[in-house]
Design an enzyme around this catalytic site. Structure first.
Site, PDB file in Angstrom:
ATOM      1  N   LYS A  11       0.818  -1.221   0.000  1.00 14.09           N
ATOM      2  CA  LYS A  11       0.000   0.000   0.000  1.00 14.09           C
ATOM      3  C   LYS A  11       0.850   1.268   0.000  1.00 14.09           C
ATOM      4  CE  LYS A  11      -1.019  -0.404   4.925  1.00 14.09           C
ATOM      5  NZ  LYS A  11      -0.054   0.559   5.472  1.00 14.09           N
ATOM      6  N   ARG A  86      -7.273   2.393  11.233  1.00 10.26           N
ATOM      7  CA  ARG A  86      -7.022   0.949  11.374  1.00 10.26           C
ATOM      8  C   ARG A  86      -8.014   0.300  12.323  1.00 10.26           C
ATOM      9  NH1 ARG A  86      -1.271   1.466   9.739  1.00 10.26           N
ATOM     10  NH2 ARG A  86      -0.281  -0.552   9.813  1.00 10.26           N
ATOM     11  N   ARG A 125      11.370  -8.360   2.636  1.00  6.74           N
ATOM     12  CA  ARG A 125      11.616  -6.941   2.916  1.00  6.74           C
ATOM     13  C   ARG A 125      12.526  -6.790   4.136  1.00  6.74           C
ATOM     14  NH1 ARG A 125       6.486  -3.015   3.787  1.00  6.74           N
ATOM     15  NH2 ARG A 125       6.607  -3.547   5.984  1.00  6.74           N
ATOM     16  N   ARG A 131      13.561  -3.228   8.461  1.00  2.26           N
ATOM     17  CA  ARG A 131      12.617  -2.548   9.340  1.00  2.26           C
ATOM     18  C   ARG A 131      12.528  -3.305  10.661  1.00  2.26           C
ATOM     19  NH1 ARG A 131       6.868  -0.528   6.863  1.00  2.26           N
ATOM     20  NH2 ARG A 131       6.126  -1.337   8.854  1.00  2.26           N
ATOM     21  N   ARG A 142       1.077  -8.405  13.446  1.00  2.00           N
ATOM     22  CA  ARG A 142       0.513  -7.294  12.661  1.00  2.00           C
ATOM     23  C   ARG A 142      -0.605  -7.799  11.744  1.00  2.00           C
ATOM     24  NH1 ARG A 142       5.754  -5.743  10.097  1.00  2.00           N
ATOM     25  NH2 ARG A 142       4.623  -4.234   8.839  1.00  2.00           N
TER      26      ARG A 142
HETATM   27  P1  AMP Z   1       2.691   0.841   8.508  1.00  2.00           P
HETATM   28  O1  AMP Z   1       3.866   1.531   7.904  1.00  2.00           O
HETATM   29  O2  AMP Z   1       1.391   1.357   7.995  1.00  2.00           O
HETATM   30  O3  AMP Z   1       2.803  -0.658   8.423  1.00  2.00           O
HETATM   31  O4  AMP Z   1       2.722   1.196  10.076  1.00  2.00           O
HETATM   32  C1  AMP Z   1       3.813   0.811  10.895  1.00  2.00           C
HETATM   33  C2  AMP Z   1       3.432   0.849  12.355  1.00  2.00           C
HETATM   34  O5  AMP Z   1       3.061   2.182  12.729  1.00  2.00           O
HETATM   35  C3  AMP Z   1       2.220  -0.003  12.747  1.00  2.00           C
HETATM   36  O6  AMP Z   1       2.561  -1.363  12.959  1.00  2.00           O
HETATM   37  C4  AMP Z   1       1.788   0.684  14.039  1.00  2.00           C
HETATM   38  O7  AMP Z   1       2.655   0.370  15.107  1.00  2.00           O
HETATM   39  C5  AMP Z   1       2.017   2.157  13.690  1.00  2.00           C
HETATM   40  N1  AMP Z   1       0.788   2.745  13.069  1.00  2.00           N
HETATM   41  C6  AMP Z   1       0.650   3.205  11.798  1.00  2.00           C
HETATM   42  N2  AMP Z   1      -0.590   3.661  11.588  1.00  2.00           N
HETATM   43  C7  AMP Z   1      -1.275   3.495  12.741  1.00  2.00           C
HETATM   44  C8  AMP Z   1      -2.605   3.737  13.154  1.00  2.00           C
HETATM   45  N3  AMP Z   1      -3.514   4.240  12.304  1.00  2.00           N
HETATM   46  N4  AMP Z   1      -2.946   3.435  14.431  1.00  2.00           N
HETATM   47  C9  AMP Z   1      -2.041   2.919  15.286  1.00  2.00           C
HETATM   48  N5  AMP Z   1      -0.786   2.632  14.970  1.00  2.00           N
HETATM   49  C10 AMP Z   1      -0.382   2.912  13.703  1.00  2.00           C
END
Ligand code: AMP
Length: 190
Positions: A11, A86, A125, A131, A142
């Site tokens: 995404k 989310r 990745r 990461r 996750r």
């Molecule tokens: P992502 O890059 O979208 O996979 O986000 C990485 C991490 O950031 C997630 O695993 C959460 O720990 C945190 N995170 C990102 N967006 C949110 C959200 N909307 N609510 C809570 N935590 C978030």
């Protein structure tokens, strides 16, 4: 617009491409958190406690950050939000943020992929860019959170009739074509 998808669905990449193609700013909550972690800001230090375990950063932190970001100049004409909402509580928060300014969502795009493919991609990745939340235990957590909490978010937008689903399996360019076509179709119907 929103783009929603499980971890590893691509995404972030697709959001950047849509942004470039349609000239709309892409806002990724994960990227904002990661930039803050890197910069060792207070927000970053707080967020890191949750991110490393694959947990959601608490709404008290996340909602405020999104509210402020959506009020910045470059987001006033439109935005593509990646990684938020989310949870159904965050859907409510976003509804409130947008209603206060008489704005509303046009399109919610969901990228789909099965868990086996996602785990494979994420482990790949992890090797490439290291990461801190890309190890198998955290990846599975996750994904579980996505199924337990974020699928209900998708359901809400489906009920509102603004959901468009795109198959996220395939070469990146192929998926981008599907995504752009789906957005075009959704906008034409809108
Ligand atoms: P992502 O890059 O979208 O996979 O986000 C990485 C991490 O950031 C997630 O695993 C959460 O720990 C945190 N995170 C990102 N967006 C949110 C959200 N909307 N609510 C809570 N935590 C978030």
């Amino acid at each position: 617009m929103l783009i929603i998808g499980p971890p590893g669905s691509g995404k972030g990449t697709q959001a950047e491409r849509i942004s470039a193609r349609l000239g709309v700013v892409a806002i990724s909550t994960g990227d904002i958190f990661r930039a803050n972690v890197k910069g060792e800001t207070a927000l970053g230090l707080e967020a890191r406690k949750y991110m490393d375990n694959g947990d959601f950063v608490p709404d008290s932190v996340t909602n405020k950050m999104v509210r402020e970001r959506l009020q910045q100049q470059d987001a006033l004409e439109g935005f593509l939000l990646d990684g938020y909402p989310r949870t159904t509580a965050q859907v409510q928060e976003l509804d409130d943020i947008l209603a206060a300014e008489d704005r509303k969502l046009d399109v919610v795009l969901q990228l789909t992929a099965d868990d086996a493919e996602l785990v494979k991609r994420l482990l790949g990745r992890a090797k490439d860019d290291g990461r801190s939340d890309d190890n198998e235990t955290v990846i599975r957590h996750r994904l579980d959170l996505y199924h337990e909490q974020t699928e209900a978010v998708v359901g809400k937008y489906a009920d509102r009739g603004i959901l468009t689903q795109v198959d996220g399996i395939g070469a990146m360019d192929v998926v981008t074509d599907r995504v752009l076509r789906a957005i075009e179709k959704a906008r034409a119907a809108y």
